[in-house]
Design a protein around this motif. Structure first.
Motif, PDB file in Angstrom:
ATOM      1  N   SER A  21      29.519  52.874  29.978  1.00 57.01           N
ATOM      2  CA  SER A  21      30.411  53.391  28.918  1.00 57.01           C
ATOM      3  C   SER A  21      30.881  54.807  29.281  1.00 57.01           C
ATOM      4  O   SER A  21      31.761  55.344  28.636  1.00 57.01           O
ATOM      5  N   LEU A  22      30.344  55.383  30.337  1.00 57.34           N
ATOM      6  CA  LEU A  22      30.658  56.780  30.674  1.00 57.34           C
ATOM      7  C   LEU A  22      32.022  56.935  31.332  1.00 57.34           C
ATOM      8  O   LEU A  22      32.514  58.040  31.510  1.00 57.34           O
ATOM      9  N   SER A  23      32.638  55.821  31.740  1.00 58.33           N
ATOM     10  CA  SER A  23      33.985  55.918  32.339  1.00 58.33           C
ATOM     11  C   SER A  23      34.742  54.626  32.033  1.00 58.33           C
ATOM     12  O   SER A  23      34.158  53.655  31.555  1.00 58.33           O
ATOM     13  N   TYR A  24      36.035  54.627  32.325  1.00 61.06           N
ATOM     14  CA  TYR A  24      36.860  53.454  32.082  1.00 61.06           C
ATOM     15  C   TYR A  24      36.450  52.315  33.021  1.00 61.06           C
ATOM     16  O   TYR A  24      36.247  52.530  34.212  1.00 61.06           O
ATOM     17  N   VAL A  25      36.300  51.113  32.454  1.00 57.89           N
ATOM     18  CA  VAL A  25      35.956  49.927  33.243  1.00 57.89           C
ATOM     19  C   VAL A  25      37.194  49.033  33.325  1.00 57.89           C
ATOM     20  O   VAL A  25      37.738  48.626  32.297  1.00 57.89           O
ATOM     21  N   LYS A  26      37.649  48.749  34.537  1.00 55.50           N
ATOM     22  CA  LYS A  26      38.877  47.971  34.715  1.00 55.50           C
ATOM     23  C   LYS A  26      38.671  46.540  34.233  1.00 55.50           C
ATOM     24  O   LYS A  26      37.625  45.936  34.452  1.00 55.50           O
ATOM     25  N   THR A  27      39.723  45.987  33.608  1.00 57.00           N
ATOM     26  CA  THR A  27      39.668  44.591  33.178  1.00 57.00           C
ATOM     27  C   THR A  27      39.897  43.708  34.412  1.00 57.00           C
ATOM     28  O   THR A  27      40.429  44.193  35.429  1.00 57.00           O
ATOM     29  N   PRO A  28      39.562  42.429  34.321  1.00 55.08           N
ATOM     30  CA  PRO A  28      39.847  41.526  35.446  1.00 55.08           C
ATOM     31  C   PRO A  28      41.318  41.554  35.855  1.00 55.08           C
ATOM     32  O   PRO A  28      41.639  41.536  37.040  1.00 55.08           O
ATOM     33  N   LEU A  29      42.227  41.678  34.873  1.00 52.58           N
ATOM     34  CA  LEU A  29      43.654  41.720  35.208  1.00 52.58           C
ATOM     35  C   LEU A  29      44.002  42.973  36.017  1.00 52.58           C
ATOM     36  O   LEU A  29      44.818  42.934  36.938  1.00 52.58           O
ATOM     37  N   GLU A  30      43.347  44.077  35.670  1.00 57.33           N
ATOM     38  CA  GLU A  30      43.619  45.326  36.404  1.00 57.33           C
ATOM     39  C   GLU A  30      43.046  45.243  37.821  1.00 57.33           C
ATOM     40  O   GLU A  30      43.621  45.762  38.768  1.00 57.33           O
ATOM     41  N   VAL A  31      41.932  44.559  37.967  1.00 52.89           N
ATOM     42  CA  VAL A  31      41.374  44.345  39.307  1.00 52.89           C
ATOM     43  C   VAL A  31      42.308  43.420  40.085  1.00 52.89           C
ATOM     44  O   VAL A  31      42.673  43.709  41.229  1.00 52.89           O
ATOM     45  N   LEU A  32      42.766  42.346  39.426  1.00 54.81           N
ATOM     46  CA  LEU A  32      43.654  41.380  40.094  1.00 54.81           C
ATOM     47  C   LEU A  32      44.921  42.064  40.577  1.00 54.81           C
ATOM     48  O   LEU A  32      45.373  41.845  41.712  1.00 54.81           O
ATOM     49  N   GLU A  33      45.493  42.938  39.743  1.00 52.32           N
ATOM     50  CA  GLU A  33      46.754  43.581  40.152  1.00 52.32           C
ATOM     51  C   GLU A  33      46.541  44.419  41.413  1.00 52.32           C
ATOM     52  O   GLU A  33      47.392  44.466  42.302  1.00 52.32           O
ATOM     53  N   ARG A  34      45.367  45.066  41.513  1.00 49.89           N
ATOM     54  CA  ARG A  34      45.099  45.876  42.714  1.00 49.89           C
ATOM     55  C   ARG A  34      44.945  44.997  43.950  1.00 49.89           C
ATOM     56  O   ARG A  34      45.359  45.360  45.043  1.00 49.89           O
ATOM     57  N   ILE A  35      44.360  43.813  43.759  1.00 49.43           N
ATOM     58  CA  ILE A  35      44.218  42.876  44.891  1.00 49.43           C
ATOM     59  C   ILE A  35      45.614  42.473  45.397  1.00 49.43           C
ATOM     60  O   ILE A  35      45.918  42.568  46.584  1.00 49.43           O
ATOM     61  N   VAL A  36      46.482  42.092  44.440  1.00 50.12           N
ATOM     62  CA  VAL A  36      47.830  41.643  44.819  1.00 50.12           C
ATOM     63  C   VAL A  36      48.631  42.794  45.419  1.00 50.12           C
ATOM     64  O   VAL A  36      49.323  42.637  46.428  1.00 50.12           O
ATOM     65  N   HIS A  37      48.488  43.972  44.848  1.00 47.89           N
ATOM     66  CA  HIS A  37      49.187  45.179  45.336  1.00 47.89           C
ATOM     67  C   HIS A  37      48.826  45.420  46.803  1.00 47.89           C
ATOM     68  O   HIS A  37      49.700  45.639  47.647  1.00 47.89           O
ATOM     69  N   ALA A  38      47.556  45.299  47.138  1.00 42.31           N
ATOM     70  CA  ALA A  38      47.130  45.553  48.534  1.00 42.31           C
ATOM     71  C   ALA A  38      47.750  44.506  49.469  1.00 42.31           C
ATOM     72  O   ALA A  38      48.365  44.848  50.482  1.00 42.31           O
ATOM     73  N   VAL A  39      47.617  43.234  49.099  1.00 44.48           N
ATOM     74  CA  VAL A  39      48.136  42.180  49.980  1.00 44.48           C
ATOM     75  C   VAL A  39      49.654  42.302  50.127  1.00 44.48           C
ATOM     76  O   VAL A  39      50.211  42.126  51.210  1.00 44.48           O
ATOM     77  N   ALA A  40      50.323  42.671  49.027  1.00 42.55           N
ATOM     78  CA  ALA A  40      51.784  42.804  49.048  1.00 42.55           C
ATOM     79  C   ALA A  40      52.233  43.900  50.006  1.00 42.55           C
ATOM     80  O   ALA A  40      53.385  43.926  50.444  1.00 42.55           O
ATOM     81  N   MET A  41      51.292  44.807  50.361  1.00 40.66           N
ATOM     82  CA  MET A  41      51.632  45.886  51.303  1.00 40.66           C
ATOM     83  C   MET A  41      50.947  45.678  52.643  1.00 40.66           C
ATOM     84  O   MET A  41      50.768  46.603  53.429  1.00 40.66           O
TER      85      MET A  41
END
Ligand SMILES: Cc1ccc([C@@H]2N[C@@H](C)[C@@H](O)[C@H]2O)cc1
Length: 448
Positions: free
Chosen positions: A289-309
């Motif tokens: 709870s001490l910091s923001y925890v990314k949702t699965p969708l936010e993790v997924l977007e980072r995965i796609v962002h990396a592959v897209a580049m």
């Protein structure tokens, strides 16, 4: 260009099968597991909100006191096969395991250190169990290895005296021995991801970093090595003094990603990003709870962002001291796995498409197939595409084959309809294209 003895030994991407497999894997998981999982961010009743695997540093714990945690290392819920099944279900093609983090505790029974699993109540070779379990599921194993080792009396942050130099050379020999031991005991390892290589002591020993890369490649033909290991003749890291990438892929994108418009230079080389689910926790921390925890969708977007580049993405997991995973991480693995099951063909074996990014999401590409990965559906119900000169969109369809209408709106511009049925989440449209389509068209440019 200046002449370098310890600079990049290759220009351009590696094109061999082992590197192709590294690249085509695209999605990996990190496992950060060590003594730090026992205190989980709390020391002497105080909870520290820094990264849990750095607790020894935040709480200023002397090494010998910290390493006493070994007496409590007995993960009774640890089940390597269960871990491998979880990774398989998530759809990761490789797992990077912390063989030894900065604390110096080894997950394998190294004969060069007394701080290993062999000297704990658990006794058994955890690394060996994991390598076998992941490989049995067809998942590649990569080794994370921290050069900086807080447990070793010969480690030096800098070389300021002859005594420092003598001690640090002993340390480099110790490190060589551990690396040879890992390569010999676990010959199916596909990659070494070095960390803890930023200190002046290592920057002043660029020769050693080149030697380590060559030593491992001689022992394990095809093995990949990250750029973070390397320092050149002048202490320049990742990219040598001539601007050439060292190692086989750039490994600087830790908890950050290149900008899809401004940083297209990264598409010229192989690279791999790694990310935490909380803002900055790699090892197990008891209080997320001490910091923001990314949702699965936010993790997924980072995965796609990396592959897209044209990069890989490694999502981090910090197992509990008892060898089980926290519920948030199990739920994440499950959610990502469900999406990969349905849409993974736009990730595995895919690369940068070379098309201008649009606001609705990302493009990925595999050969002639271009994928639209839609995260932000527009109120217009049209997904705008701008193709490179001479490229036409012939057809667009969902992965189940159902076509969506494509309308040419201007030269190299199209509107692709959103599917009639709301996909309820990020979805993929596969485009059939025609490249180098010549010929005049009906469009006239404005005269300004
Ligand atoms: C300043 C800093 C040093 C080391 C790290 C390590 N690299 C990550 C991959 C984790 O292992 C983290 O402990 C992160 C930040």
């Amino acid at each position: 260009e200046i002449s370098l003895k310890y600079g990049a030994d290759r220009l351009g991407k590696r094109t061999d099968d082992a590197m192709r497999k590294f690249r085509d894997n695209r999605l990996g998981a990190f496992i950060h597991w060590g003594l730090y999982a026992i205190p989980g961010g709390e020391w002497n009743g105080k909870v520290y909100n820094g990264a849990a695997e750095w607790l020894k540093s935040w709480a200023k714990v002397p090494a010998d006191e910290w390493l006493k945690l070994m007496d409590q290392w007995n993960p009774e819920k640890f089940n390597a096969k269960a871990w491998a099944k979880m990774a398989k279900k998530m759809g990761v093609k490789y797992v990077k395991i912390t063989t030894k983090h900065h604390e110096g505790f080894c997950l394998w029974p190294s004969k060069y250190s007394k701080y290993t699993v062999a000297q704990t109540p658990y006794k058994k070779d955890i690394l060996g169990e994991l390598v076998k379990a992941y490989n049995d599921e067809g998942i590649d194993v990569h080794f994370y290895f921290s050069v900086m080792d807080w447990s070793h009396p010969d480690y030096r942050y800098d070389i300021k005296s002859e005594e420092d130099a003598v001690a640090f050379n002993r340390f480099l020999e110790f490190t060589d021995n551990q690396l040879k031991e890992l390569a010999t005991r676990y010959p199916t390892v596909k990659d070494f991801w070095f960390d803890g290589t930023w200190d002046a002591s290592i920057k002043k020993n660029g020769w050693w970093t080149a030697h380590v890369e060559q030593m491992l490649k001689d022992m394990l033909p095809g093995v990949t090595i990250n750029s973070r290991l390397r320092a050149d003749d002048y202490g320049k890291r990742h990219f040598d003094s001539n601007g050439h990438l060292m190692g086989d892929y750039e490994s600087g994108y830790e908890r950050r990603l290149p900008d899809p418009v401004k940083d297209l230079k990264v598409t010229r080389w192989d690279w791999e990003a790694c990310m935490t689910v909380p803002e900055n926790q790699w090892g197990y921390h008891k209080d997320w709870s001490l910091s923001y925890v990314k949702t699965p969708l936010e993790v997924l977007e980072r995965i796609v962002h990396a592959v897209a580049m044209g990069g890989n993405m490694v999502v981090n997991f910090g197992p509990q001291a008892d060898g089980d995973f926290r519920p948030e991480e199990k739920e994440l693995a499950d959610a990502i796995g469900k999406w990969m099951q349905k849409y993974g063909e736009c990730i595995y074996g895919c690369d940068y498409a070379g098309w201008d990014k649009q606001s609705w999401g990302y493009y990925t590409r595999k050969g002639k197939d271009v994928y639209m990965v839609v995260f932000n559906p527009p109120y217009s119900k049209h997904l705008v595409i701008k193709t490179p000169k001479g490229t036409k969109v012939v057809k667009a369809a969902l992965l189940d084959g159902k076509e969506v209408a494509v309308k040419e709106t201007a030269r190299n511009e199209y509107n692709v309809d959103m599917p009639a049925k709301d996909p309820e989440g990020p979805f993929v449209i596969k485009l059939q294209i025609e490249e180098n389509a010549g010929g005049a068209d009906k469009y006239r440019d404005a005269l300004t």
